[in-house]
Design a protein around this motif. Structure first.
Motif, PDB file in Angstrom:
ATOM      1  N   LEU A  19     -10.375   4.638   6.338  1.00  0.00           N
ATOM      2  CA  LEU A  19     -10.010   3.221   6.342  1.00  0.00           C
ATOM      3  C   LEU A  19     -10.572   2.495   7.557  1.00  0.00           C
ATOM      4  O   LEU A  19     -11.059   1.371   7.444  1.00  0.00           O
ATOM      5  CB  LEU A  19      -8.487   3.056   6.282  1.00  0.00           C
ATOM      6  N   PHE A  20     -10.538   3.143   8.702  1.00  0.00           N
ATOM      7  CA  PHE A  20     -11.074   2.514   9.899  1.00  0.00           C
ATOM      8  C   PHE A  20     -12.574   2.278   9.761  1.00  0.00           C
ATOM      9  O   PHE A  20     -13.097   1.269  10.217  1.00  0.00           O
ATOM     10  CB  PHE A  20     -10.787   3.353  11.147  1.00  0.00           C
ATOM     11  N   SER A  21     -13.256   3.189   9.094  1.00  0.00           N
ATOM     12  CA  SER A  21     -14.699   3.020   8.916  1.00  0.00           C
ATOM     13  C   SER A  21     -15.040   1.807   8.062  1.00  0.00           C
ATOM     14  O   SER A  21     -16.093   1.203   8.238  1.00  0.00           O
ATOM     15  CB  SER A  21     -15.319   4.277   8.316  1.00  0.00           C
ATOM     16  N   GLN A  24     -12.757  -1.495  10.279  1.00  0.00           N
ATOM     17  CA  GLN A  24     -13.041  -1.704  11.703  1.00  0.00           C
ATOM     18  C   GLN A  24     -11.854  -2.356  12.414  1.00  0.00           C
ATOM     19  O   GLN A  24     -12.033  -3.130  13.343  1.00  0.00           O
ATOM     20  CB  GLN A  24     -14.309  -2.552  11.880  1.00  0.00           C
ATOM     21  N   ASN A  25     -10.653  -2.064  11.948  1.00  0.00           N
ATOM     22  CA  ASN A  25      -9.450  -2.668  12.501  1.00  0.00           C
ATOM     23  C   ASN A  25      -8.377  -1.578  12.559  1.00  0.00           C
ATOM     24  O   ASN A  25      -7.899  -1.118  11.515  1.00  0.00           O
ATOM     25  CB  ASN A  25      -9.015  -3.835  11.620  1.00  0.00           C
ATOM     26  N   ALA A  26      -7.998  -1.184  13.777  1.00  0.00           N
ATOM     27  CA  ALA A  26      -7.059  -0.072  13.948  1.00  0.00           C
ATOM     28  C   ALA A  26      -5.690  -0.359  13.341  1.00  0.00           C
ATOM     29  O   ALA A  26      -5.119   0.487  12.649  1.00  0.00           O
ATOM     30  CB  ALA A  26      -6.919   0.258  15.437  1.00  0.00           C
ATOM     31  N   GLU A  27      -5.168  -1.540  13.599  1.00  0.00           N
ATOM     32  CA  GLU A  27      -3.839  -1.888  13.093  1.00  0.00           C
ATOM     33  C   GLU A  27      -3.819  -1.935  11.567  1.00  0.00           C
ATOM     34  O   GLU A  27      -2.911  -1.383  10.931  1.00  0.00           O
ATOM     35  CB  GLU A  27      -3.422  -3.245  13.664  1.00  0.00           C
ATOM     36  N   LEU A  28      -4.810  -2.579  10.988  1.00  0.00           N
ATOM     37  CA  LEU A  28      -4.892  -2.656   9.534  1.00  0.00           C
ATOM     38  C   LEU A  28      -5.086  -1.270   8.922  1.00  0.00           C
ATOM     39  O   LEU A  28      -4.484  -0.948   7.893  1.00  0.00           O
ATOM     40  CB  LEU A  28      -6.025  -3.594   9.114  1.00  0.00           C
ATOM     41  N   GLU A  30      -4.014   1.535  10.082  1.00  0.00           N
ATOM     42  CA  GLU A  30      -2.728   2.224  10.142  1.00  0.00           C
ATOM     43  C   GLU A  30      -1.810   1.742   9.023  1.00  0.00           C
ATOM     44  O   GLU A  30      -1.172   2.543   8.336  1.00  0.00           O
ATOM     45  CB  GLU A  30      -2.070   2.010  11.509  1.00  0.00           C
ATOM     46  N   GLU A  31      -1.752   0.425   8.831  1.00  0.00           N
ATOM     47  CA  GLU A  31      -0.932  -0.135   7.747  1.00  0.00           C
ATOM     48  C   GLU A  31      -1.382   0.390   6.391  1.00  0.00           C
ATOM     49  O   GLU A  31      -0.561   0.768   5.550  1.00  0.00           O
ATOM     50  CB  GLU A  31      -1.037  -1.655   7.735  1.00  0.00           C
ATOM     51  N   LEU A  32      -2.680   0.376   6.168  1.00  0.00           N
ATOM     52  CA  LEU A  32      -3.210   0.822   4.879  1.00  0.00           C
ATOM     53  C   LEU A  32      -3.034   2.326   4.686  1.00  0.00           C
ATOM     54  O   LEU A  32      -2.864   2.796   3.558  1.00  0.00           O
ATOM     55  CB  LEU A  32      -4.679   0.417   4.732  1.00  0.00           C
ATOM     56  N   THR A  33      -3.053   3.081   5.779  1.00  0.00           N
ATOM     57  CA  THR A  33      -2.790   4.521   5.684  1.00  0.00           C
ATOM     58  C   THR A  33      -1.358   4.739   5.195  1.00  0.00           C
ATOM     59  O   THR A  33      -1.112   5.559   4.299  1.00  0.00           O
ATOM     60  CB  THR A  33      -3.009   5.216   7.045  1.00  0.00           C
TER      61      THR A  33
END
Length: 165
Positions: A19-21, A24-28, A30-33
């Motif tokens: 998801l980060f790849s 490119q947004n750490a918070e998003l 994490e939410e999507l994970t």
């Protein structure tokens, strides 16, 4: 079937990296994970085992990302002000402007690629995933991922040269 806690412990990092790849947004990411594992918990009884569980989870993650994008068309996928993105020493404003232009040019070139190639390029460049991991995520072989990345890189170079940049 494995418990959802065990699945989370085993695959959360892989899903987060994927998801980060693409965000490119750490918070998003994490939410999507979290959303991915929630959806997995709800639908695990439908998992037929036709692919690896990590592939299935990344497919759920991709759908969660698409759903998030459709909810918010103006979603910014990268913020350099965000924790996790180091602020590099700034020599001068001109240098910053040139770097931003180069990044924009690279992302424009990436955006012009077909979807599968673009996905492989993002996973490799942003997610720093191995070709084996990329192949697993997209349901292809490691060799396919390597060739797709190489061809995408060649297309970008050719396009850059054609545009004189």
């Amino acid at each position: 079937m494995e418990s959802i806690e065990h699945l989370y412990e085993a695959y959360a990092q892989t899903v987060y990296k994927y998801l980060f790849s693409i965000t490119q947004n750490a918070e998003l990411s994490e939410e999507l994970t979290q959303e991915t594992f929630y959806q997995a918990m709800r639908t695990i009884r439908h998992f037929r085992g036709e692919c690896k569980i990590s592939v299935w989870l990344c497919q759920i993650a991709k759908r969660a990302w698409y759903k998030e994008m459709s909810k918010n068309k103006k979603l910014q996928t990268r913020s350099t002000e965000q924790p996790g993105f180091p602020l590099y020493a700034r020599e001068n404003i001109e240098n910053d402007v040139l770097q931003n232009e180069e990044k924009l040019a690279m992302f424009r070139l990436l955006h012009s690629l077909d979807e599968k190639t673009k996905e492989v390029m993002y996973l490799r460049l942003s997610g720093e995933l191995s070709f084996s991991e990329i192949g697993e995520i997209v349901g292809q072989s490691e060799t396919w991922a390597r060739v797709t990345f190489y061809r995408g890189k060649q297309k970008m170079i050719k396009e850059r040269d054609r545009n004189g940049k």
